[in-house]
Every structure is written in C-alpha cells, then in structure tokens.
Scaffold this motif. Structure first.
Motif, short mmCIF file in Angstrom:
data_model
loop_
_atom_site.label_atom_id
_atom_site.label_comp_id
_atom_site.label_asym_id
_atom_site.label_seq_id
_atom_site.Cartn_x
_atom_site.Cartn_y
_atom_site.Cartn_z
N UNK A 90 20.44 -45.32 -32.79
CA UNK A 90 21.53 -44.56 -32.82
C UNK A 90 22.88 -45.25 -32.70
N UNK A 91 23.35 -45.94 -33.76
CA UNK A 91 24.34 -46.85 -33.98
C UNK A 91 25.31 -46.60 -34.83
N UNK A 92 26.66 -46.51 -34.45
CA UNK A 92 27.75 -46.31 -35.23
C UNK A 92 27.97 -47.53 -36.25
N UNK A 93 27.72 -47.31 -37.67
CA UNK A 93 27.70 -48.59 -38.29
C UNK A 93 29.08 -49.20 -38.53
N UNK A 94 30.12 -48.52 -38.15
CA UNK A 94 31.51 -48.97 -38.31
C UNK A 94 32.00 -49.66 -37.06
N UNK A 95 31.71 -49.12 -35.66
CA UNK A 95 31.96 -49.93 -34.66
C UNK A 95 31.11 -50.73 -34.04
N UNK A 96 29.80 -50.54 -34.42
CA UNK A 96 28.75 -51.60 -33.75
C UNK A 96 28.58 -51.28 -32.42
N UNK A 97 28.86 -49.99 -32.24
CA UNK A 97 28.55 -49.55 -30.73
C UNK A 97 27.63 -48.05 -30.72
N UNK A 98 27.12 -47.81 -29.77
CA UNK A 98 26.17 -46.69 -29.74
C UNK A 98 26.66 -45.22 -30.44
#
Length: 210
Positions: A146-154
């Motif tokens: 479950x990853x934010x594709x823009x920030x690279x964070x959860x």
C-alpha cells in the motif's frame, strides 16, 4: 459539520460522474432544504456496516458489462467513509471508485485516487504490488503493497481494494491508514491478514494469512 458533509457529498457526485464507466457505479447527491441529504444511486449507500457495503459493491462490480476491448475488469479501489444519520448512528458510504490498472509484472496493480474528496482533481497513485495465492485451490490475487506512487512512502488513507479478475469471485481487502492493518473479507467478515511494517508500504503477513 452538516455543511462540510454536504460539500463532500456534492463533490462526490462530480467524481462519480467523471470517473465511473457505467451508470451502475454512479452516485448522485441531493440536498433537500426541508429534509436530510438524499443519496441516489445503487452503490452510494448508506449501509449499516462495512460487510453490507462490500457485499453490495461486489455484486455491482461483478455485474459490470464486459468491454469488447478491455475484457473483464481486474478490480477496483474504493474510498469509503462513515457519517451519522439523524439518530446519531454511523452509516457507511462509498465516495469514489477507480479501476485497477496493470503495472509491475503480471500481478502488479495500481489505481488513481483523489487526495481529498472535496478536491477530486488532485490525485495520487496507489501502488498495490501483487501476488497470487494458490494454496486454497484457486489463483487468487492479493496486494503486497500500500504505497504512494508519487512519494514512495506508505499510503496514508483508508481504502478498499476489490479483485474481480475472475467472473464469479470478488476478493476484498481493506487498509486502515492510522493502524496500517490490512484485512481481508473471509466468510463475510473482515479478518486481519497483515500489517504494513515499513515506510515503503510493504505488507507483512500475519502467520499464513496471505
């Protein structure tokens, strides 16, 4: 509070009108000055609980017309929320649905969701990774991220993920941003199956749960 909720729900009607591919997934909201806000559309809600919500969503999603170009949809992501009714009891609603896209290999999935339902044009990509479970005699897809594709964070917000890669089965996973707990619907109930254990959105299964 009621004004804020009305603003959110009116924004949702625009989201669904712009994004949904079929009227069966549409939501319309009408604010009656002489009564409560009315929710119109087969999928909007209100629902008494989350289990009823996902049952209704699965039924609609599995019965979506199959595109001659795209075939059977792989699934959907859904933004959901709760709000009290006139009696103060929480009811559950679906506010936005986005189709799953393919990426990152055969099992990779992602979807595009609004950051804020009040401002739906601002979006983020939810990367879900993906894998297949064959232990129960079927090739069932499940998320691994479950990853934010823009920030690279959860990913930080609550979301439902529906897998409809077969014509007769609807797998449902939920992610709670606050606790980072991943649940799966099994036998009609949400069961914890994993947690996101790092800042890169990776899911760690609970025992043999996934």
């Amino acid at each position: 509070m009621r004004f804020r909720l009305i603003a959110v729900l009116l924004a949702l009607s625009c989201i669904w009108g712009c994004v949904a591919n079929n009227a069966d997934l549409g939501i319309r909201v009408r604010d009656d000055p002489n009564g409560p806000v009315r929710y119109e559309g087969p999928l909007a809600g209100p629902y008494d609980d989350m289990e009823t919500l996902v049952d209704a969503a699965c039924e609609r999603m599995l019965n979506q017309p199959v595109s001659s170009r795209g075939g059977q949809p792989l699934g959907y992501c859904a933004v959901f929320f709760s709000a009290p009714n006139d009696e103060g009891r929480d009811k559950w609603f679906i506010g936005h649905v986005a189709p799953l896209g393919v990426g990152g290999g055969d099992a990779g999935r992602s979807c595009v969701l609004p950051i804020d339902l009040v401002a739906p044009r601002s979006t983020e990509v939810l990367a879900l990774g993906g894998g297949y479970d064959t232990s129960r005699g079927r090739r069932n897809w499940h998320p691994t991220l479950f990853l934010n594709g823009r920030t690279g964070e959860t990913w930080e917000r609550d979301v439902l993920v529906f897998s409809t890669s077969t014509p007769t089965e609807c797998g449902v996973y939920s992610f709670t941003g606050f606790s980072r707990v991943v649940t799966e619907v099994r036998n009609g109930k949400f069961v914890p199956v994993g947690t996101v254990y790092n800042s890169q959105g990776s899911i760690e299964a609970l025992g043999e749960a996934m």
